[in-house]
Design a protein around this motif. Sequence first.
Motif, PDB file in Angstrom:
ATOM      1  N   GLY A   1       0.822  -1.017  -0.027  1.00  0.00           N
ATOM      2  CA  GLY A   1       0.029   0.245   0.161  1.00  0.00           C
ATOM      3  C   GLY A   1       0.826   1.144  -0.019  1.00  0.00           C
ATOM      4  O   GLY A   1       0.491   2.265  -0.926  1.00  0.00           O
ATOM      5  N   GLU A   2       1.923   1.139   0.766  1.00  0.00           N
ATOM      6  CA  GLU A   2       2.751   2.330   0.849  1.00  0.00           C
ATOM      7  C   GLU A   2       3.543   2.464  -0.599  1.00  0.00           C
ATOM      8  O   GLU A   2       3.865   3.757  -0.853  1.00  0.00           O
ATOM      9  CB  GLU A   2       3.890   2.245   2.071  1.00  0.00           C
ATOM     10  CG  GLU A   2       2.835   2.518   3.521  1.00  0.00           C
ATOM     11  CD  GLU A   2       3.943   2.396   4.606  1.00  0.00           C
ATOM     12  OE1 GLU A   2       5.083   2.083   4.465  1.00  0.00           O
ATOM     13  OE2 GLU A   2       3.579   2.632   5.669  1.00  0.00           O
ATOM     14  N   ALA A   3       3.894   1.381  -0.964  1.00  0.00           N
ATOM     15  CA  ALA A   3       4.688   1.315  -2.367  1.00  0.00           C
ATOM     16  C   ALA A   3       3.636   2.129  -3.439  1.00  0.00           C
ATOM     17  O   ALA A   3       4.083   2.933  -4.328  1.00  0.00           O
ATOM     18  CB  ALA A   3       4.841   0.001  -2.629  1.00  0.00           C
ATOM     19  N   PHE A   4       2.510   1.825  -3.366  1.00  0.00           N
ATOM     20  CA  PHE A   4       1.260   2.264  -4.288  1.00  0.00           C
ATOM     21  C   PHE A   4       1.170   3.862  -4.114  1.00  0.00           C
ATOM     22  O   PHE A   4       1.387   4.502  -5.017  1.00  0.00           O
ATOM     23  CB  PHE A   4       0.206   1.820  -4.121  1.00  0.00           C
ATOM     24  CG  PHE A   4      -0.894   1.945  -5.177  1.00  0.00           C
ATOM     25  CD1 PHE A   4      -0.841   1.757  -6.549  1.00  0.00           C
ATOM     26  CD2 PHE A   4      -1.958   2.640  -4.695  1.00  0.00           C
ATOM     27  CE1 PHE A   4      -1.732   2.181  -7.577  1.00  0.00           C
ATOM     28  CE2 PHE A   4      -3.057   3.010  -5.608  1.00  0.00           C
ATOM     29  CZ  PHE A   4      -2.685   2.577  -7.050  1.00  0.00           C
ATOM     30  N   ALA A   5       1.102   4.226  -2.797  1.00  0.00           N
ATOM     31  CA  ALA A   5       1.081   5.806  -2.488  1.00  0.00           C
ATOM     32  C   ALA A   5       2.633   6.251  -3.016  1.00  0.00           C
ATOM     33  O   ALA A   5       2.273   7.696  -3.826  1.00  0.00           O
ATOM     34  CB  ALA A   5       1.091   6.106  -1.080  1.00  0.00           C
ATOM     35  N   GLU A   6       3.602   5.794  -2.817  1.00  0.00           N
ATOM     36  CA  GLU A   6       4.638   6.256  -3.408  1.00  0.00           C
ATOM     37  C   GLU A   6       4.804   6.434  -5.078  1.00  0.00           C
ATOM     38  O   GLU A   6       5.247   7.525  -5.436  1.00  0.00           O
ATOM     39  CB  GLU A   6       5.915   5.699  -2.983  1.00  0.00           C
ATOM     40  CG  GLU A   6       6.235   5.774  -1.581  1.00  0.00           C
ATOM     41  CD  GLU A   6       7.300   4.660  -1.096  1.00  0.00           C
ATOM     42  OE1 GLU A   6       7.633   3.858  -1.950  1.00  0.00           O
ATOM     43  OE2 GLU A   6       7.650   4.484   0.263  1.00  0.00           O
ATOM     44  N   LYS A   7       4.098   5.440  -5.703  1.00  0.00           N
ATOM     45  CA  LYS A   7       4.282   5.483  -7.145  1.00  0.00           C
ATOM     46  C   LYS A   7       3.194   6.585  -7.676  1.00  0.00           C
ATOM     47  O   LYS A   7       3.392   7.432  -8.447  1.00  0.00           O
ATOM     48  CB  LYS A   7       3.761   4.107  -7.435  1.00  0.00           C
ATOM     49  CG  LYS A   7       4.039   4.005  -9.183  1.00  0.00           C
ATOM     50  CD  LYS A   7       3.891   2.600  -9.540  1.00  0.00           C
ATOM     51  CE  LYS A   7       4.177   2.476 -11.331  1.00  0.00           C
ATOM     52  NZ  LYS A   7       4.275   0.864 -11.355  1.00  0.00           N
ATOM     53  N   LEU A   8       2.070   6.531  -6.883  1.00  0.00           N
ATOM     54  CA  LEU A   8       1.036   7.775  -7.211  1.00  0.00           C
ATOM     55  C   LEU A   8       1.911   9.184  -7.003  1.00  0.00           C
ATOM     56  O   LEU A   8       1.460   9.861  -8.075  1.00  0.00           O
ATOM     57  CB  LEU A   8      -0.140   7.796  -6.301  1.00  0.00           C
ATOM     58  CG  LEU A   8      -1.206   6.560  -6.530  1.00  0.00           C
ATOM     59  CD1 LEU A   8      -2.209   6.580  -5.227  1.00  0.00           C
ATOM     60  CD2 LEU A   8      -1.897   6.804  -7.799  1.00  0.00           C
ATOM     61  N   ALA A   9       2.498   9.369  -6.096  1.00  0.00           N
ATOM     62  CA  ALA A   9       3.131  10.675  -5.982  1.00  0.00           C
ATOM     63  C   ALA A   9       4.150  10.888  -6.891  1.00  0.00           C
ATOM     64  O   ALA A   9       4.289  12.026  -7.466  1.00  0.00           O
ATOM     65  CB  ALA A   9       3.993  10.665  -4.366  1.00  0.00           C
ATOM     66  N   ALA A  10       4.975   9.981  -7.364  1.00  0.00           N
ATOM     67  CA  ALA A  10       6.000  10.017  -8.346  1.00  0.00           C
ATOM     68  C   ALA A  10       5.200  10.315  -9.787  1.00  0.00           C
ATOM     69  O   ALA A  10       5.920  10.963 -10.529  1.00  0.00           O
ATOM     70  CB  ALA A  10       6.986   8.574  -8.641  1.00  0.00           C
ATOM     71  N   ALA A  11       4.050   9.887  -9.968  1.00  0.00           N
ATOM     72  CA  ALA A  11       3.314  10.189 -11.179  1.00  0.00           C
ATOM     73  C   ALA A  11       2.668  11.461 -11.130  1.00  0.00           C
ATOM     74  O   ALA A  11       1.871  11.900 -12.165  1.00  0.00           O
ATOM     75  CB  ALA A  11       2.272   9.014 -11.340  1.00  0.00           C
ATOM     76  N   GLY A  12       2.755  12.332 -10.242  1.00  0.00           N
ATOM     77  CA  GLY A  12       1.974  13.463  -9.827  1.00  0.00           C
ATOM     78  C   GLY A  12       0.716  13.607  -9.288  1.00  0.00           C
ATOM     79  O   GLY A  12       0.090  14.717  -9.444  1.00  0.00           O
ATOM     80  N   VAL A  13       0.361  12.554  -8.830  1.00  0.00           N
ATOM     81  CA  VAL A  13      -1.233  12.340  -8.246  1.00  0.00           C
ATOM     82  C   VAL A  13      -0.966  13.026  -6.806  1.00  0.00           C
ATOM     83  O   VAL A  13      -0.293  12.428  -5.996  1.00  0.00           O
ATOM     84  CB  VAL A  13      -1.640  10.912  -8.256  1.00  0.00           C
ATOM     85  CG1 VAL A  13      -2.864  10.864  -7.707  1.00  0.00           C
ATOM     86  CG2 VAL A  13      -1.585  10.459  -9.607  1.00  0.00           C
ATOM     87  N   PRO A  14      -1.802  13.822  -6.320  1.00  0.00           N
ATOM     88  CA  PRO A  14      -1.930  14.337  -4.975  1.00  0.00           C
ATOM     89  C   PRO A  14      -2.346  13.327  -4.088  1.00  0.00           C
ATOM     90  O   PRO A  14      -3.396  12.604  -4.567  1.00  0.00           O
ATOM     91  CB  PRO A  14      -2.852  15.314  -5.030  1.00  0.00           C
ATOM     92  CG  PRO A  14      -3.043  16.021  -6.445  1.00  0.00           C
ATOM     93  CD  PRO A  14      -2.898  14.559  -7.443  1.00  0.00           C
ATOM     94  N   VAL A  15      -1.626  12.637  -3.151  1.00  0.00           N
ATOM     95  CA  VAL A  15      -1.775  11.579  -2.441  1.00  0.00           C
ATOM     96  C   VAL A  15      -1.492  11.850  -0.988  1.00  0.00           C
ATOM     97  O   VAL A  15      -0.598  12.654  -0.503  1.00  0.00           O
ATOM     98  CB  VAL A  15      -1.027  10.508  -3.004  1.00  0.00           C
ATOM     99  CG1 VAL A  15       0.489  10.624  -3.013  1.00  0.00           C
ATOM    100  CG2 VAL A  15      -1.403   9.305  -2.082  1.00  0.00           C
TER     101      VAL A  15
END
Length: 362
Positions: A298-312
């Motif tokens: 779950g934390e890896a997914f949040a990190e990948k979202l942030a890296a893609a520019g998604v506000p998380v």
Amino acid sequence: MSKLADSLPVGVLAGALRFAFGLPAPVRRLITGKPVVLDGQRLHPDAQLLLRLQQLAGQDWDTASPAHNRAALAQSSALVCGPVVEGVGVRPVRIPRDGGEIAGRVYEPVGLAPDSALLVFYHGGGWVSGDLDSHDNLCRFLALEAGVRVLAVDYRLAPEHPFPAAVDDVMVAFEWAVEHAADLRIDPARIALGGDSAGGNLAAVTALRAARAGGPKPVFLLLLYPAVDASSKRRSRELFGNGFFLTDAKMDWFRDHYAPEEASWVDERLSVLLADDLGGLPPTYLAVAGFDPLRDEGEAFAEKLAAAGVPVVLRRHEGLFHGFANVLGLGGIYREAVSEAVGSLRTGLALANSRQDLSETA
């Protein structure tokens, strides 16, 4: 389930559970034993007490068969969900799909004005268990506290309907909600997706599919300890894979029932973390539990979202374990965690409304 858990009515067991949580702190500590500290985290005393009481009662999330698993989840949900949340109207809906229908349930806070936001909610249960009833009180709570309408979706379960049946159902339900906004009395431009565990997986997958389709998209994601990668085992599965409700063995059991073909484990419709580009996903609130085998993915997914520019917003509830959102009946740390998610949902939808107003006046 044990003879004790089987021999007493659910109401009696639930009352005994609430009684135990009302005992003086020194007595509760005698029941739980010494504090549990793992990976620099301390299991919250209330979480430790619940796990200990489940152990004493012999209650477990039985995986002898899908039928046993569903019965065990239904019982455990009834034990901890608490009294019915009042002030919310509920009505059933039927959502057409190819070859049949999907059952749904609409939750509407009493007096809520039309054209509200909508949360489409997908329940957890490992894609094998769970239904509209297992998450009924959680959906009531989300609707009332967030001031939104909620559409709960009873997607098809495995192994009777393996992957990607659930994926198809939840996408159909989202598209149906957009098309029937007037009947639902909601604003089609303010639809959020949410879910817990397997439901969180389905919410994220649906958001990604909607972004790829180029049509209507959700404006917010509410993810509670989602499963996002069926292809690998991270460190949290080793650390918390036994003794904290959801086990490593149970995770394999659920995955193998839902996606028996190993080739599907890397399909982004199951392992959404492996998707090449997550940039089209909406702002996201993602909560994980510290003592959860799913924590690290779950934390890896949040990190990948942030890296893609998604506000998380990533929130780790260090002292809790998997499934905390359903433990509303015991109050305290459990209700606080869900209330925080509700606050994030309210904020996310308010910001989406502000963006919509700005675009209309530009």
